[in-house]
Design a protein around this motif. Structure first.
Motif, short mmCIF file in Angstrom:
data_model
loop_
_atom_site.label_atom_id
_atom_site.label_comp_id
_atom_site.label_asym_id
_atom_site.label_seq_id
_atom_site.Cartn_x
_atom_site.Cartn_y
_atom_site.Cartn_z
N PHE A 34 11.80 -31.42 -15.44
CA PHE A 34 10.62 -30.57 -15.65
C PHE A 34 11.01 -29.13 -15.44
CE2 PHE A 34 6.85 -28.60 -13.35
CZ PHE A 34 6.25 -28.16 -14.52
N SER A 35 10.75 -28.30 -16.45
CA SER A 35 11.04 -26.87 -16.36
C SER A 35 9.79 -26.13 -15.94
CB SER A 35 11.54 -26.34 -17.72
OG SER A 35 10.59 -26.62 -18.75
N THR A 36 9.82 -25.50 -14.79
CA THR A 36 8.65 -24.77 -14.30
C THR A 36 8.89 -23.27 -14.30
OG1 THR A 36 7.17 -24.37 -12.42
CG2 THR A 36 9.40 -25.11 -11.89
N SER A 37 7.89 -22.53 -14.77
CA SER A 37 7.93 -21.07 -14.68
C SER A 37 7.12 -20.60 -13.48
CB SER A 37 7.35 -20.45 -15.96
OG SER A 37 5.97 -20.75 -16.08
N LYS A 57 13.35 -34.43 -11.93
CA LYS A 57 14.04 -33.25 -11.42
C LYS A 57 13.28 -32.00 -11.85
CE LYS A 57 18.24 -30.50 -12.07
NZ LYS A 57 19.53 -30.40 -12.80
N VAL A 58 12.91 -31.16 -10.89
CA VAL A 58 12.18 -29.93 -11.17
C VAL A 58 13.15 -28.75 -11.09
CG1 VAL A 58 10.24 -28.45 -10.51
CG2 VAL A 58 10.09 -30.94 -10.17
N PHE A 59 13.15 -27.92 -12.12
CA PHE A 59 14.03 -26.75 -12.10
C PHE A 59 13.28 -25.53 -12.63
CE2 PHE A 59 14.74 -28.28 -16.45
CZ PHE A 59 14.78 -27.10 -17.19
N THR A 60 13.81 -24.35 -12.34
CA THR A 60 13.24 -23.11 -12.85
C THR A 60 14.37 -22.19 -13.28
OG1 THR A 60 11.60 -21.37 -12.41
CG2 THR A 60 13.17 -21.87 -10.63
N LEU A 61 14.05 -21.23 -14.14
CA LEU A 61 15.02 -20.26 -14.63
C LEU A 61 14.76 -18.92 -13.97
CD1 LEU A 61 14.81 -21.07 -18.46
CD2 LEU A 61 16.33 -22.11 -16.75
N ILE A 85 13.53 -26.71 -5.32
CA ILE A 85 13.55 -26.64 -6.78
C ILE A 85 14.89 -26.06 -7.23
CG2 ILE A 85 12.50 -25.49 -8.78
CD1 ILE A 85 9.80 -25.74 -7.33
N GLN A 86 15.52 -26.71 -8.19
CA GLN A 86 16.81 -26.24 -8.69
C GLN A 86 16.62 -24.94 -9.47
OE1 GLN A 86 20.10 -27.77 -8.49
NE2 GLN A 86 20.65 -25.76 -9.27
#
Length: 233
Positions: A34-37, A57-61, A85-86
C-alpha cells in the motif's frame, strides 16, 4: 490460486473494504503493498490495515520536498499503530544532478521540467517500492477526478505488471472525513487549512471555495496536464 482479474473480483465481491484487503493479502502473502501519501484517504486505509492486522506492507515516498506537517503525520501514524512505515527516497545522484544543472525550482519553468522532477523524486522510487509486488493498494477515489468515474475497483496495471486495488474508490470526501473523525485517525493538519490533495511543498497550495479537488496541485499548469506519473488516471 486466483491469478486473473475475474477470479479476484469474485473473491472480493460483497466484502467490506477491510475484508477485501484481507482476502487479497491471504491470496498473495507478502506480495500486497500500500502506497500512502499520508493524506485523508490513505490514512483511512492505513487504519483499516493496522487495526485488522492485515498482512499488507505500507510504504511512503519522501521526495525531499514534503511539508513539515506531512513528516509530523508520519511520526504520529507510526506512534499510533506502533509500526514503522517503509520510506523510499529518490536516488541521491539523480537529485544532485537535477538541482545542480537546473536549479531547485526548475519545475516552474516547463511541463517537461516538472515531469522530470516528478519522475526522479516519485516515479523511480515508486518503481523500486513496487518491485516483487502482486497487488498495489491505493487511496484513489472516483470523485477526485472526472476520468476516474468509470475506474474499476480492481484493475490490471500493465505498466507495473500487477493488480491495483482501490478499496475506497466509491467513498465520498465527506465519508472519508467522517471516518477519520469518528475513529480518531491521525491526519495531516494541512487539511484543516484548505489543503485537500497534499504533495510536495512547492507544488501544492490550499484550494479556494468552489475550486476543483486537484486545483491545489501544480496550479500554474493547464488542468489537463496535472499528473505526476504515479497513476495513469
Amino acid at each position: 490460486m486466483h491469478t486473473n482479474l475475474s477470479s479476484l473480483n469474485a473473491a472480493i465481491a460483497g466484502k467490506t473494504e477491510a475484508e477485501a484487503l484481507a482476502v487479497l493479502a491471504d491470496l498473495f502473502p507478502g506480495e500486497v503493498v500500500f502506497s500512502t501519501s499520508l493524506g485523508y484517504e490513505d490514512q483511512v486505509i492505513t487504519d483499516l490495515i493496522y487495526l485488522n492486522n492485515i498482512n499488507v506492507k505500507v510504504f511512503t515516498l519522501d521526495t525531499g520536498r514534503l511539508f513539515n506537517e506531512t513528516y509530523l503525520t508520519l511520526q504520529k501514524t507510526n506512534n499510533r499503530y506502533d509500526t514503522k512505515i517503509q520510506v523510499y527516497y529518490p536516488q541521491t545522484a539523480a537529485v544532485e544532478q537535477l538541482v545542480s544543472e537546473k536549479g531547485p525550482l526548475s519545475f516552474y519553468d516547463s511541463l517537461e521540467n516538472r515531469k522530470e522532477c516528478c519522475f526522479i523524486r516519485k516515479v523511480e522510487p515508486l518503481n523500486r517500492a513496487l518491485k516483487g509486488a502482486k497487488i498495489w493498494v491505493t487511496g484513489i477515489r472516483a470523485e477526485q477526478s472526472g476520468n476516474r468515474q468509470d475506474m474499476p475497483q480492481l484493475e490490471w496495471d500493465e505498466a507495473h505488471q500487477l493488480f491495483k486495488f482501490h478499496p475506497i474508490l466509491h467513498w465520498s470526501f465527506d465519508k472519508v472525513k467522517e471516518y477519520v473523525k469518528v475513529n480518531n485517525v491521525p491526519y495531516n493538519p494541512l487539511h484543516d487549512r484548505g489543503f485537500v490533495s497534499i504533495g510536495c511543498g512547492p507544488c501544492t497550495r490550499a484550494i479556494r471555495e468552489g475550486e476543483d479537488f486537484r486545483a491545489g496541485r501544480w496550479w500554474w499548469e493547464d488542468e489537463s496536464k496535472k499528473e505526476c506519473g504515479l497513476h495513469a488516471k
